[in-house]
Scaffold this motif. Structure first.
Motif, PDB file in Angstrom:
ATOM      1  N   ALA A  21     140.185  31.498 -16.517  1.00  0.00           N
ATOM      2  CA  ALA A  21     141.035  32.583 -17.010  1.00  0.00           C
ATOM      3  C   ALA A  21     141.612  33.359 -15.840  1.00  0.00           C
ATOM      4  CB  ALA A  21     140.229  33.520 -17.906  1.00  0.00           C
ATOM      5  N   SER A  22     142.856  33.764 -15.979  1.00  0.00           N
ATOM      6  CA  SER A  22     143.497  34.580 -14.946  1.00  0.00           C
ATOM      7  C   SER A  22     144.295  35.706 -15.613  1.00  0.00           C
ATOM      8  CB  SER A  22     144.421  33.724 -14.081  1.00  0.00           C
ATOM      9  OG  SER A  22     145.040  34.510 -13.083  1.00  0.00           O
ATOM     10  N   PRO A  23     143.854  36.947 -15.524  1.00  0.00           N
ATOM     11  CA  PRO A  23     142.655  37.417 -14.822  1.00  0.00           C
ATOM     12  C   PRO A  23     141.384  37.085 -15.588  1.00  0.00           C
ATOM     13  CG  PRO A  23     143.687  39.241 -15.948  1.00  0.00           C
ATOM     14  CD  PRO A  23     144.620  38.067 -16.133  1.00  0.00           C
ATOM     15  N   ASN A  24     140.227  37.277 -14.899  1.00  0.00           N
ATOM     16  CA  ASN A  24     138.950  36.936 -15.510  1.00  0.00           C
ATOM     17  C   ASN A  24     138.524  37.931 -16.589  1.00  0.00           C
ATOM     18  OD1 ASN A  24     138.444  34.602 -13.989  1.00  0.00           O
ATOM     19  ND2 ASN A  24     137.694  35.807 -12.266  1.00  0.00           N
ATOM     20  N   TYR A  25     139.028  39.151 -16.534  1.00  0.00           N
ATOM     21  CA  TYR A  25     138.679  40.144 -17.545  1.00  0.00           C
ATOM     22  C   TYR A  25     139.886  41.043 -17.779  1.00  0.00           C
ATOM     23  CZ  TYR A  25     138.139  43.457 -13.687  1.00  0.00           C
ATOM     24  OH  TYR A  25     138.365  44.248 -12.590  1.00  0.00           O
ATOM     25  N   LEU A  26     139.884  41.712 -18.929  1.00  0.00           N
ATOM     26  CA  LEU A  26     140.997  42.574 -19.307  1.00  0.00           C
ATOM     27  C   LEU A  26     140.478  43.945 -19.707  1.00  0.00           C
ATOM     28  CD1 LEU A  26     143.025  40.139 -21.611  1.00  0.00           C
ATOM     29  CD2 LEU A  26     143.625  40.817 -19.280  1.00  0.00           C
ATOM     30  N   THR A  27     141.237  44.961 -19.402  1.00  0.00           N
ATOM     31  CA  THR A  27     140.997  46.300 -19.932  1.00  0.00           C
ATOM     32  C   THR A  27     142.111  46.604 -20.928  1.00  0.00           C
ATOM     33  OG1 THR A  27     139.957  47.053 -17.886  1.00  0.00           O
ATOM     34  CG2 THR A  27     140.781  48.749 -19.381  1.00  0.00           C
ATOM     35  N   PHE A  81     147.168  40.526 -21.496  1.00  0.00           N
ATOM     36  CA  PHE A  81     147.231  39.082 -21.554  1.00  0.00           C
ATOM     37  C   PHE A  81     146.430  38.440 -20.426  1.00  0.00           C
ATOM     38  CE2 PHE A  81     151.067  40.783 -23.441  1.00  0.00           C
ATOM     39  CZ  PHE A  81     151.151  40.081 -24.639  1.00  0.00           C
ATOM     40  N   SER A  82     145.850  37.315 -20.721  1.00  0.00           N
ATOM     41  CA  SER A  82     145.191  36.487 -19.711  1.00  0.00           C
ATOM     42  C   SER A  82     145.602  35.039 -19.961  1.00  0.00           C
ATOM     43  CB  SER A  82     143.662  36.612 -19.809  1.00  0.00           C
ATOM     44  OG  SER A  82     143.032  35.768 -18.869  1.00  0.00           O
ATOM     45  N   THR A  83     145.847  34.309 -18.885  1.00  0.00           N
ATOM     46  CA  THR A  83     146.220  32.900 -19.003  1.00  0.00           C
ATOM     47  C   THR A  83     144.962  32.038 -18.932  1.00  0.00           C
ATOM     48  OG1 THR A  83     148.364  33.283 -17.950  1.00  0.00           O
ATOM     49  CG2 THR A  83     147.542  31.007 -17.994  1.00  0.00           C
ATOM     50  N   ILE A  84     144.732  31.248 -19.977  1.00  0.00           N
ATOM     51  CA  ILE A  84     143.579  30.349 -20.037  1.00  0.00           C
ATOM     52  C   ILE A  84     144.061  28.950 -19.678  1.00  0.00           C
ATOM     53  CG2 ILE A  84     141.667  29.501 -21.440  1.00  0.00           C
ATOM     54  CD1 ILE A  84     141.751  32.562 -21.027  1.00  0.00           C
ATOM     55  N   THR A  85     143.430  28.348 -18.664  1.00  0.00           N
ATOM     56  CA  THR A  85     143.839  27.039 -18.174  1.00  0.00           C
ATOM     57  C   THR A  85     142.752  26.019 -18.445  1.00  0.00           C
ATOM     58  OG1 THR A  85     145.125  28.077 -16.411  1.00  0.00           O
ATOM     59  CG2 THR A  85     144.610  25.722 -16.162  1.00  0.00           C
TER      60      THR A  85
END
Length: 241
Positions: free
Chosen positions: A212-218, A226-230
């Motif tokens: 995941a990028s980023p690894n965590y979200l606030t 949003f986070s990109t899952i690869t």
């Protein structure tokens, strides 16, 4: 075995060079590492031809383009080790021991940890390592396992300073970035290298990992982020996730 002539130069052997290691405190984590001055290395003195898995070295840091070069890896070999000899009673213990003859069993002990993790995970013992070690160092592929440029930095401590001229050899070598003729690809970076070697127990299984990028979200109330899952496939994985 440790670095010398034969059998260390044999193409079916993993040769171990020597280093001097510092930790950031007694018994603490790795801090820095240089070559141990009594380490050996160089092109095969018996004329053993370069194996295919060393062909990518292209003469880096003095490696031969035609002969088997040693060592392949390295471990602590400085004279700061404590040893007990039990061959004859009474057992004799003392400090001040060192040498690549101590570095080689250290590497063997490290490989015991690799094999333990491999078998615990349902695989078998690893077997011949050298093609995989060089694939990790070069960020290339071997037998369906794909390594990249970050694999080497993640898995090894690259020893870039020092030489093996402590005893005034007529021929000696200097450490340098990447592979060199004193410490090979360097010393293992603990669990990271274990995790990359433990799956090498036969034809690679088809599997995948997720990043995941980023690894965590606030995320604040009444907002979104949003986070990109690869999906990272390996071992020929082509399915959907």
């Amino acid at each position: 075995p440790s670095v010398g002539t034969y059998p260390a130069e044999d193409i079916w052997v993993t040769a171990v060079g020597g280093t001097t290691v510092w930790t950031d405190s007694p018994g603490g984590p790795w801090y820095s590492e240089v070559t141990w001055g009594g380490s050996g290395g160089g092109p095969s003195p018996d004329g053993i031809a370069i194996p295919s898995w060393q062909s990518g070295l292209n003469g880096v840091n003095g490696a031969s383009t035609t002969l088997r070069s040693v060592p392949d890896v390295a471990m602590d070999a400085d004279g700061d080790n404590y040893l007990c000899v039990e061959s004859l009673p009474p057992t004799i213990c003392g400090g001040g021991w060192g040498g690549t003859s101590g570095a080689a069993p250290r590497w063997a002990g490290f490989m015991a940890l690799v094999n333990q993790q491999a078998v615990t995970s349902g695989g078998t013992t690893v077997g011949f390592l050298n093609p995989y070690i060089y694939a990790i160092g070069e960020g290339s592929s071997y037998n369906g396992y794909n390594f990249n440029s970050s694999s080497y930095d993640n898995d090894f401590h690259d020893i870039t300073s020092g030489n093996d001229d402590t005893y005034g050899q007529s021929i000696f070598y200097n450490a340098g970035p990447g592979y060199d003729l004193v410490t090979g690809w360097g010393s293992p970076n603990g669990q990271n290298l274990i995790n990359d070697l433990a799956p090498l127990t036969g034809p690679p299984a088809s599997n995948f990992t997720l990043t995941a990028s980023p690894n965590y979200l606030t995320i604040q109330p009444d907002s979104s982020n949003f986070s990109t899952i690869t999906v990272n496939g390996w071992g020929g994985f082509t399915g959907s996730v």
